[in-house]
Design a protein around this motif. Sequence first.
Motif, PDB file in Angstrom:
ATOM      1  N   MET A  98      -0.064   8.820   3.880  1.00  9.70           N
ATOM      2  CA  MET A  98       1.804   8.868   2.934  1.00  9.70           C
ATOM      3  C   MET A  98       1.099  10.404   2.734  1.00  9.70           C
ATOM      4  N   VAL A  99      -0.050  11.171   2.846  1.00 17.14           N
ATOM      5  CA  VAL A  99       0.054  12.972   2.078  1.00 17.14           C
ATOM      6  C   VAL A  99      -0.146  13.933   3.160  1.00 17.14           C
ATOM      7  N   ILE A 131      -4.549   5.556  -7.083  1.00 19.14           N
ATOM      8  CA  ILE A 131      -4.679   4.647  -5.728  1.00 19.14           C
ATOM      9  C   ILE A 131      -5.296   4.224  -6.565  1.00 19.14           C
ATOM     10  N   ARG A 152       0.691  -0.869  -0.150  1.00 26.52           N
ATOM     11  CA  ARG A 152      -0.198   0.462  -0.223  1.00 26.52           C
ATOM     12  C   ARG A 152       0.228   1.556   0.165  1.00 26.52           C
ATOM     13  N   ARG A 153       1.865   0.888   0.287  1.00 26.76           N
ATOM     14  CA  ARG A 153       2.740   2.134   0.250  1.00 26.76           C
ATOM     15  C   ARG A 153       3.650   2.317  -1.307  1.00 26.76           C
ATOM     16  N   GLN A 173       6.370   7.467  -1.061  1.00 29.52           N
ATOM     17  CA  GLN A 173       6.742   6.342  -1.775  1.00 29.52           C
ATOM     18  C   GLN A 173       8.187   5.867  -2.030  1.00 29.52           C
ATOM     19  N   TYR A 177      -4.491   6.166   2.693  1.00 31.70           N
ATOM     20  CA  TYR A 177      -3.342   6.343   1.467  1.00 31.70           C
ATOM     21  C   TYR A 177      -3.474   7.993   2.818  1.00 31.70           C
ATOM     22  N   ARG A 178      -4.066   8.314   3.823  1.00 34.67           N
ATOM     23  CA  ARG A 178      -4.071   9.162   4.826  1.00 34.67           C
ATOM     24  C   ARG A 178      -2.423  10.003   4.881  1.00 34.67           C
ATOM     25  N   ASP A 224      -4.892  17.628  -2.834  1.00 34.38           N
ATOM     26  CA  ASP A 224      -3.597  16.904  -2.552  1.00 34.38           C
ATOM     27  C   ASP A 224      -2.777  17.218  -1.351  1.00 34.38           C
ATOM     28  N   VAL A 257       1.874   1.676  -3.867  1.00 36.60           N
ATOM     29  CA  VAL A 257       0.962   1.177  -4.863  1.00 36.60           C
ATOM     30  C   VAL A 257       0.994   1.369  -5.717  1.00 36.60           C
ATOM     31  N   MET A 297      -1.151  13.561  -2.514  1.00 35.28           N
ATOM     32  CA  MET A 297      -1.668  11.888  -2.855  1.00 35.28           C
ATOM     33  C   MET A 297      -0.874  11.184  -3.788  1.00 35.28           C
ATOM     34  N   PRO A 298      -1.145   9.918  -3.897  1.00 31.65           N
ATOM     35  CA  PRO A 298      -0.486   9.293  -4.867  1.00 31.65           C
ATOM     36  C   PRO A 298      -1.045   9.068  -6.138  1.00 31.65           C
TER      37      PRO A 298
END
Length: 332
Positions: free
Chosen positions: A233-234, A178, A60-61, A146, A230-231, A220, A63, A174-175
Amino acid sequence: MRIAVRLTMVAFGLLLGALLLEVGLRMRTAFDNHRVQVAQTQKPTGAVQMGEIVRFIPNRRLVYGFRPELDVSFQGQPLRTNREGFRDLDHQIPKPLGKRRVLFLGDSILFGWCLPVESRYSDVLARLRPDWEVLNMGLPGYNAAQEIECLRVYGLPYQPDLVVINVVGNDAQMPNFIQRSPTDPGYSFLLDWFRGRLSRETLLPPQMQPGWVPGKVFLDDDPTRVPEAYREMVGWEAVRRAYRELAELGRVHHFQTACLAFPGTIGPAEIYCREAAIPYWDFQPVTDRIMKERNIQDFSGSSLAISPTDGHPGALLNQACGEFLAEKIARR
């Protein structure tokens, strides 16, 4: 009475329109997910688009990543990927005795967007410093979280002596790619679309972190407005954690670290790099000097960018960056 009827009809029309737009956005999401999944079962050839060469990754990290061992044309340039999906050669594991390695982490700038491989700053550095083996793990759209996970999963086995992470303006965002479920009843694709458009005009700005440099902000950047998965990561706090993780990995695995800041870097990245005791290599002064020498007032659309409509650094700036890095490494 007639006014009430008309208002009811207008309200019904607006509701129906919103419903159709919501359905349309969900269908587009389903199609995008399907297109990428189907592409992973086929070997691409010739000129390709991003969706044909991306693969979803269960981690998940991370993506997503690029598909391994590609040999295609992308953005008008040859694209060949190694066994792990990076635009680089395969490198030996474990590291040969006596070999020194510098590993670069980053996004589309490091990847070499719209550039031939030999024009990228990492390849310029490799030519200037043949005593160092250079590894390029840049992937378009990656954010700071990431990039650190990329180091954990792919980079550490190569036993780098120096890890350099690109610092750019979208490190907090945000990546890309997703995977949202088009059948999720608790999520409105239409509302998200509207909020995204508003945020890009700074009408709905997220809360900024200390040290923020004024400028446009984006939806984002705010972890409270992205899918829960994903929170972490952002946002700029995620960037701060990423730099701390990088510093800790360096201590545990015995490699040096540095942050390479490209022109236009926004937010408190420099503060967070220095907070984590990571050297901050600011390429902005070099860019300013080149612009002054060439009498360039605006970077966008100049000979330093890819094109008038694409602000990625062109070959000239990549050459200068490679020389800048060679000087930095010579001092280590």
